[in-house]
Design a protein around this motif. Structure first.
Motif, PDB file in Angstrom:
ATOM      1  N   LEU A 177      15.066  48.467  32.439  1.00 23.43           N
ATOM      2  CA  LEU A 177      16.117  48.016  34.668  1.00 23.43           C
ATOM      3  C   LEU A 177      16.793  47.713  34.408  1.00 23.43           C
ATOM      4  N   VAL A 178      17.328  48.456  35.352  1.00 24.62           N
ATOM      5  CA  VAL A 178      18.723  48.152  35.465  1.00 24.62           C
ATOM      6  C   VAL A 178      18.952  47.151  36.706  1.00 24.62           C
ATOM      7  N   GLU A 179      19.862  46.464  36.849  1.00 23.80           N
ATOM      8  CA  GLU A 179      19.332  45.524  38.089  1.00 23.80           C
ATOM      9  C   GLU A 179      20.140  45.916  39.224  1.00 23.80           C
ATOM     10  N   PHE A 180      19.920  46.746  39.782  1.00 21.58           N
ATOM     11  CA  PHE A 180      21.144  46.602  40.648  1.00 21.58           C
ATOM     12  C   PHE A 180      20.900  46.379  41.902  1.00 21.58           C
ATOM     13  N   GLU A 181      22.181  46.774  42.839  1.00 22.97           N
ATOM     14  CA  GLU A 181      21.979  46.380  44.655  1.00 22.97           C
ATOM     15  C   GLU A 181      21.327  47.837  45.665  1.00 22.97           C
ATOM     16  N   ALA A 182      22.172  48.925  45.233  1.00 23.23           N
ATOM     17  CA  ALA A 182      21.952  50.658  45.810  1.00 23.23           C
ATOM     18  C   ALA A 182      21.878  51.455  44.913  1.00 23.23           C
ATOM     19  N   GLU A 183      21.188  52.923  44.790  1.00 22.84           N
ATOM     20  CA  GLU A 183      21.296  53.798  44.868  1.00 22.84           C
ATOM     21  C   GLU A 183      22.097  54.759  45.650  1.00 22.84           C
ATOM     22  N   PHE A 184      22.630  55.806  44.592  1.00 20.91           N
ATOM     23  CA  PHE A 184      24.195  56.882  44.973  1.00 20.91           C
ATOM     24  C   PHE A 184      24.003  57.978  44.769  1.00 20.91           C
ATOM     25  N   SER A 185      23.874  59.246  44.868  1.00 21.03           N
ATOM     26  CA  SER A 185      24.336  60.151  44.759  1.00 21.03           C
ATOM     27  C   SER A 185      25.710  60.906  44.779  1.00 21.03           C
ATOM     28  N   VAL A 186      26.441  61.275  43.134  1.00 21.91           N
ATOM     29  CA  VAL A 186      27.611  62.056  43.395  1.00 21.91           C
ATOM     30  C   VAL A 186      27.217  63.830  43.384  1.00 21.91           C
ATOM     31  N   ILE A 187      27.425  64.482  44.814  1.00 17.70           N
ATOM     32  CA  ILE A 187      26.955  66.115  45.018  1.00 17.70           C
ATOM     33  C   ILE A 187      27.959  67.042  44.841  1.00 17.70           C
ATOM     34  N   PHE A 198      33.939  67.518  46.157  1.00 18.80           N
ATOM     35  CA  PHE A 198      33.254  66.191  46.436  1.00 18.80           C
ATOM     36  C   PHE A 198      32.786  66.056  48.085  1.00 18.80           C
ATOM     37  N   TRP A 199      31.207  66.098  48.507  1.00 14.72           N
ATOM     38  CA  TRP A 199      30.617  65.796  49.405  1.00 14.72           C
ATOM     39  C   TRP A 199      30.562  64.031  49.399  1.00 14.72           C
ATOM     40  N   ASP A 200      30.657  63.328  50.626  1.00 16.70           N
ATOM     41  CA  ASP A 200      31.070  61.861  50.908  1.00 16.70           C
ATOM     42  C   ASP A 200      29.867  61.792  50.443  1.00 16.70           C
ATOM     43  N   SER A 201      28.882  60.030  49.029  1.00 17.82           N
ATOM     44  CA  SER A 201      27.515  59.589  48.897  1.00 17.82           C
ATOM     45  C   SER A 201      27.066  58.971  49.645  1.00 17.82           C
ATOM     46  N   ALA A 202      26.237  59.565  49.711  1.00 14.48           N
ATOM     47  CA  ALA A 202      24.563  58.463  51.075  1.00 14.48           C
ATOM     48  C   ALA A 202      24.127  57.206  49.997  1.00 14.48           C
ATOM     49  N   GLN A 203      24.073  57.161  50.275  1.00 11.86           N
ATOM     50  CA  GLN A 203      22.995  55.881  50.485  1.00 11.86           C
ATOM     51  C   GLN A 203      21.695  56.141  50.698  1.00 11.86           C
ATOM     52  N   ASN A 204      20.805  55.547  48.665  1.00  8.04           N
ATOM     53  CA  ASN A 204      19.666  56.962  48.587  1.00  8.04           C
ATOM     54  C   ASN A 204      18.352  55.833  48.501  1.00  8.04           C
ATOM     55  N   SER A 219      27.096  51.776  51.444  1.00 10.38           N
ATOM     56  CA  SER A 219      27.439  50.346  51.649  1.00 10.38           C
ATOM     57  C   SER A 219      28.682  50.267  50.766  1.00 10.38           C
ATOM     58  N   ASN A 220      29.803  49.364  51.112  1.00  8.49           N
ATOM     59  CA  ASN A 220      30.720  49.241  50.336  1.00  8.49           C
ATOM     60  C   ASN A 220      31.046  48.637  48.949  1.00  8.49           C
ATOM     61  N   LEU A 221      29.635  48.625  48.405  1.00  7.68           N
ATOM     62  CA  LEU A 221      29.513  48.446  46.776  1.00  7.68           C
ATOM     63  C   LEU A 221      29.370  49.506  46.411  1.00  7.68           C
ATOM     64  N   ILE A 222      29.170  51.110  47.349  1.00 11.05           N
ATOM     65  CA  ILE A 222      29.338  52.304  46.580  1.00 11.05           C
ATOM     66  C   ILE A 222      30.267  52.746  46.842  1.00 11.05           C
ATOM     67  N   GLN A 223      30.522  52.248  47.794  1.00 16.83           N
ATOM     68  CA  GLN A 223      31.856  53.298  48.195  1.00 16.83           C
ATOM     69  C   GLN A 223      33.004  52.885  47.109  1.00 16.83           C
ATOM     70  N   ASN A 224      32.740  51.855  46.442  1.00 17.11           N
ATOM     71  CA  ASN A 224      34.166  51.286  45.965  1.00 17.11           C
ATOM     72  C   ASN A 224      33.982  51.747  44.467  1.00 17.11           C
ATOM     73  N   GLN A 225      32.392  52.603  43.781  1.00 18.01           N
ATOM     74  CA  GLN A 225      32.433  52.742  42.534  1.00 18.01           C
ATOM     75  C   GLN A 225      31.839  53.897  42.858  1.00 18.01           C
ATOM     76  N   VAL A 226      32.811  55.058  43.625  1.00 17.63           N
ATOM     77  CA  VAL A 226      32.502  56.772  44.360  1.00 17.63           C
ATOM     78  C   VAL A 226      33.131  56.711  43.323  1.00 17.63           C
TER      79      VAL A 226
END
Length: 359
Positions: A177-187, A198-204, A219-226
């Motif tokens: 299991l991964v300790e994560f703050e949020a989930e996102f997808s790159v489409i 690319f489309w913007d990444s949604a928080q899932n 979230s900012n965390l996701i946007q920093n990792q996109v």
């Protein structure tokens, strides 16, 4: 460039095929659905429907002869019979071969710098015990092939849970299991000329392995990792010679994006693009396989929320239209509202932005 009036073949008859067919019709194309199931919500909105097994090579060959280009709406189509389709299939079947095997998929993504959760092949009880000892628990056991929306998966909290599992007669993969703050997808979409958008990444958010909602902005965390996740996705698509829309799912963690899985198709977490983007994922997939110019992918609204409609919730879905005149309802035409079955989705959008940016 595929001329208007040409026929697009779609392998699979579910809601993704339905939305692809609707986007194709808007661009002047006809669709021909191939699906083993008699009940097909994609066939309901298409010009032609062939109902036959995936292994019926003669029927697949006739189907291919009637189509100008062929694509697929889900990744569990058997690969071997697809030889009957010749070079009309887009994306190439190598994308299916990779995505259909979770172990192969993880190793493939690792080759481009992706960081998956720690994993191990499980081909029997002793392998599972060894994997738990090496990786630790809790973890998730997944079949290497088949399974989606949480199917073919077992949560393991310790050796006692492992002993209680009746292992399938198939290879599996055990993941820590991964300790994560949020989930996102790159489409992203890749054209036949190699152009990528690319489309913007949604928080899932998921429940029981099934997507519940996708929201923008993330979230900012996701946007920093996109950016790092997009780089991996682009390399994967390039290596596969991919044409069309492809999705890679990630966990946003304190140590950067962790790769979860790949879907060589349009994706549930991109349904918001129908109303929320300059060009939807469905239209851009059709554009790509037909060798049309790709459409802009910018986000058109400041806030967007897409919610899946599951099971009996579909029976009251029309009530939402009376409550919220700005809600966009999509029902898929499925007859039986079973528990856990995706029946539709609902998208709500906030204020419009001044000009859609193009990621």
């Amino acid at each position: 460039m595929l001329a208007p009036g040409s026929t697009i073949g779609i392998l699979g008859g579910g809601q993704l095929g339905r939305m692809l067919a609707m986007a194709a019709a808007q661009l002047g194309y006809r669709c021909h659905i191939y699906c083993p199931d008699r009940e097909s919500v994609a066939a309901d909105v298409s010009a032609e429907f062939t109902c036959a097994p995936w292994t019926d090579n003669a029927t697949l060959t006739r189907f291919a002869e009637q189509c100008d280009v062929i694509t697929f709406e889900f990744e569990n189509v058997p690969v071997e019979p697809l030889a009957a389709l010749g070079d009309k299939l887009m994306p190439h079947k190598r994308a299916l071969e990779t995505a259909q095997d979770r172990l192969k998929e993880k190793r493939f993504a690792q080759g481009f710098g992706a960081q998956p959760a720690p994993f191990a092949l499980v081909d029997g009880p002793q392998d599972l015990a060894n994997a738990i000892e090496r990786i630790g628990a809790p973890g998730i056991l997944k079949t290497c092939r088949d399974g989606y929306d949480g199917k073919g998966q077992w949560r393991i909290f310790g050796a006692r849970d492992a002993d209680a599992i009746r292992l399938p007669n198939a290879e599996c993969v055990y993941e820590g299991l991964v300790e994560f703050e949020a989930e996102f997808s790159v489409i992203m979409v890749r054209g036949q000329d190699g152009e990528v958008r690319f489309w913007d990444s949604a928080q899932n958010a998921h429940s029981g392995g099934m997507l519940v909602t996708s929201t923008l902005p993330a979230s900012n965390l996701i946007q920093n990792q996109v950016a790092a996740a997009r780089d991996i996705a682009a390399q994967v698509a390039e290596a596969l010679g991919y044409v069309g829309v492809i999705t890679l799912e990630f966990f946003a963690t304190a140590n950067g994006p962790v790769f979860n899985e790949m879907a060589p198709r349009v994706h549930n977490s991109g349904h918001w693009t129908i109303e929320g983007a300059a060009t939807s994922q469905f239209e851009n997939h059709i554009r790509a396989i037909c060798n049309l110019p790709l459409g802009a992918t910018g986000t058109r609204f400041e806030t967007i929320a897409m919610d899946n409609i599951v099971g009996a919730d579909a029976l009251t879905a029309y009530d939402v239209l009376a409550e919220d005149g700005e809600a966009h309802l999509h029902l898929y035409g499925k007859k039986e509202a079973r528990d856990g079955r995706k029946m539709g989705h609902l998208t709500r959008v906030g204020p419009a932005v001044d000009g859609a940016k193009r990621p």
